[in-house]
Motif scaffolding. Structure first.
Motif, PDB file in Angstrom:
ATOM      1  N   UNK A  35      -7.677   9.719  -5.815  1.00 54.26           N
ATOM      2  CA  UNK A  35      -7.253  10.884  -4.883  1.00 54.26           C
ATOM      3  C   UNK A  35      -5.987  11.134  -4.717  1.00 54.26           C
ATOM      4  N   UNK A  36      -5.206   9.733  -4.548  1.00 48.66           N
ATOM      5  CA  UNK A  36      -3.639  10.000  -4.417  1.00 48.66           C
ATOM      6  C   UNK A  36      -2.899  10.810  -5.603  1.00 48.66           C
ATOM      7  N   UNK A  37      -3.616  10.565  -6.871  1.00 47.35           N
ATOM      8  CA  UNK A  37      -3.074  11.077  -8.106  1.00 47.35           C
ATOM      9  C   UNK A  37      -3.292  12.751  -7.895  1.00 47.35           C
ATOM     10  N   UNK A  38      -4.358  12.991  -7.588  1.00 45.33           N
ATOM     11  CA  UNK A  38      -4.962  14.452  -7.320  1.00 45.33           C
ATOM     12  C   UNK A  38      -3.765  15.152  -6.328  1.00 45.33           C
ATOM     13  N   UNK A  39      -3.632  14.519  -5.163  1.00 45.69           N
ATOM     14  CA  UNK A  39      -2.674  15.065  -4.215  1.00 45.69           C
ATOM     15  C   UNK A  39      -1.311  14.912  -4.704  1.00 45.69           C
ATOM     16  N   UNK A  40      -0.798  14.261  -5.545  1.00 46.52           N
ATOM     17  CA  UNK A  40       0.710  14.402  -6.092  1.00 46.52           C
ATOM     18  C   UNK A  40       0.652  15.429  -6.935  1.00 46.52           C
ATOM     19  N   UNK A  41      -0.405  15.620  -7.811  1.00 41.95           N
ATOM     20  CA  UNK A  41      -0.254  16.870  -8.788  1.00 41.95           C
ATOM     21  C   UNK A  41      -0.311  18.120  -8.130  1.00 41.95           C
ATOM     22  N   UNK A  42      -1.254  18.036  -6.709  1.00 39.62           N
ATOM     23  CA  UNK A  42      -1.148  19.466  -6.031  1.00 39.62           C
ATOM     24  C   UNK A  42       0.207  19.791  -5.638  1.00 39.62           C
ATOM     25  N   UNK A  43       0.841  18.878  -4.857  1.00 42.04           N
ATOM     26  CA  UNK A  43       1.989  19.155  -4.320  1.00 42.04           C
ATOM     27  C   UNK A  43       2.871  19.395  -5.429  1.00 42.04           C
ATOM     28  N   UNK A  57       0.937  -1.117   0.003  1.00 45.20           N
ATOM     29  CA  UNK A  57       0.079  -0.010  -0.023  1.00 45.20           C
ATOM     30  C   UNK A  57       0.801   1.252   0.272  1.00 45.20           C
ATOM     31  N   UNK A  58       0.426   2.287  -0.527  1.00 42.64           N
ATOM     32  CA  UNK A  58       1.072   3.580  -0.534  1.00 42.64           C
ATOM     33  C   UNK A  58       0.622   4.292   0.605  1.00 42.64           C
ATOM     34  N   UNK A  59       1.467   5.178   1.356  1.00 42.75           N
ATOM     35  CA  UNK A  59       0.846   5.908   2.349  1.00 42.75           C
ATOM     36  C   UNK A  59       1.756   7.346   1.942  1.00 42.75           C
ATOM     37  N   UNK A  60       0.730   8.367   1.761  1.00 41.25           N
ATOM     38  CA  UNK A  60       1.411   9.803   1.670  1.00 41.25           C
ATOM     39  C   UNK A  60       1.073  10.467   3.018  1.00 41.25           C
ATOM     40  N   UNK A  90      -2.714   9.284   4.936  1.00 40.83           N
ATOM     41  CA  UNK A  90      -3.500   8.394   4.405  1.00 40.83           C
ATOM     42  C   UNK A  90      -2.969   7.167   3.476  1.00 40.83           C
ATOM     43  N   UNK A  91      -3.504   6.035   3.694  1.00 41.21           N
ATOM     44  CA  UNK A  91      -3.103   4.852   2.731  1.00 41.21           C
ATOM     45  C   UNK A  91      -3.930   4.753   1.682  1.00 41.21           C
ATOM     46  N   UNK A  92      -3.174   4.421   0.781  1.00 43.96           N
ATOM     47  CA  UNK A  92      -4.053   3.913  -0.519  1.00 43.96           C
ATOM     48  C   UNK A  92      -3.675   2.758  -1.143  1.00 43.96           C
ATOM     49  N   UNK A  93      -4.555   2.174  -1.996  1.00 46.56           N
ATOM     50  CA  UNK A  93      -4.213   0.610  -2.152  1.00 46.56           C
ATOM     51  C   UNK A  93      -3.112   0.839  -3.443  1.00 46.56           C
ATOM     52  N   UNK A  94      -3.074   1.675  -4.352  1.00 52.99           N
ATOM     53  CA  UNK A  94      -1.968   1.704  -5.284  1.00 52.99           C
ATOM     54  C   UNK A  94      -1.855   3.093  -5.663  1.00 52.99           C
ATOM     55  N   UNK A  95      -0.721   3.389  -6.373  1.00 52.35           N
ATOM     56  CA  UNK A  95      -0.219   4.581  -7.021  1.00 52.35           C
ATOM     57  C   UNK A  95      -0.990   5.370  -7.873  1.00 52.35           C
ATOM     58  N   UNK A  96      -1.889   4.381  -8.461  1.00 50.33           N
ATOM     59  CA  UNK A  96      -3.082   5.115  -9.544  1.00 50.33           C
ATOM     60  C   UNK A  96      -4.115   5.610  -8.835  1.00 50.33           C
ATOM     61  N   UNK A  97      -4.422   5.421  -7.603  1.00 43.63           N
ATOM     62  CA  UNK A  97      -5.540   5.858  -6.830  1.00 43.63           C
ATOM     63  C   UNK A  97      -5.833   7.400  -7.424  1.00 43.63           C
TER      64      UNK A  97
END
Length: 80
Positions: free
Chosen positions: A53-61, A30-33, A44-51
């Motif tokens: 919400x996780x993609x949205x957060x990484x783009x924001x950062x 799992x990927x924790x950001x 938060x933990x996500x099941x994969x890097x392609x999630x």
């Protein structure tokens, strides 16, 4: 100390022009950001890097030029 919020949108709204940091951690597949800006943090933990919400957060950062942290060590251990 960092005050954690449960919803990403809270941190996204709070940020303004503040400097931020983020870290990705692989935890048993799992990927924790972790993201901080000022004294507010999101984790938060996500099941994969392609999630979505996780993609949205990484783009924001990346858009806000947050600094990615790869590892941390205690201040007193930094210089020997």
């Amino acid at each position: 100390m960092v005050n954690l919020v449960e919803e990403w949108e809270i941190l996204e709204t709070y940020t303004g022009e503040k400097l931020g940091f983020y870290q990705l951690i692989d935890r048993d597949g799992k990927i924790e950001i972790r993201v901080t800006t000022g004294k507010i943090g999101f984790k938060k933990d996500y099941p994969c890097i392609d999630d979505v919400e996780l993609t949205r957060i990484l783009l924001f950062c990346k858009r806000r030029q947050f600094i990615q942290i790869h590892k941390t060590i205690q201040d007193n251990n930094f210089f020997k």
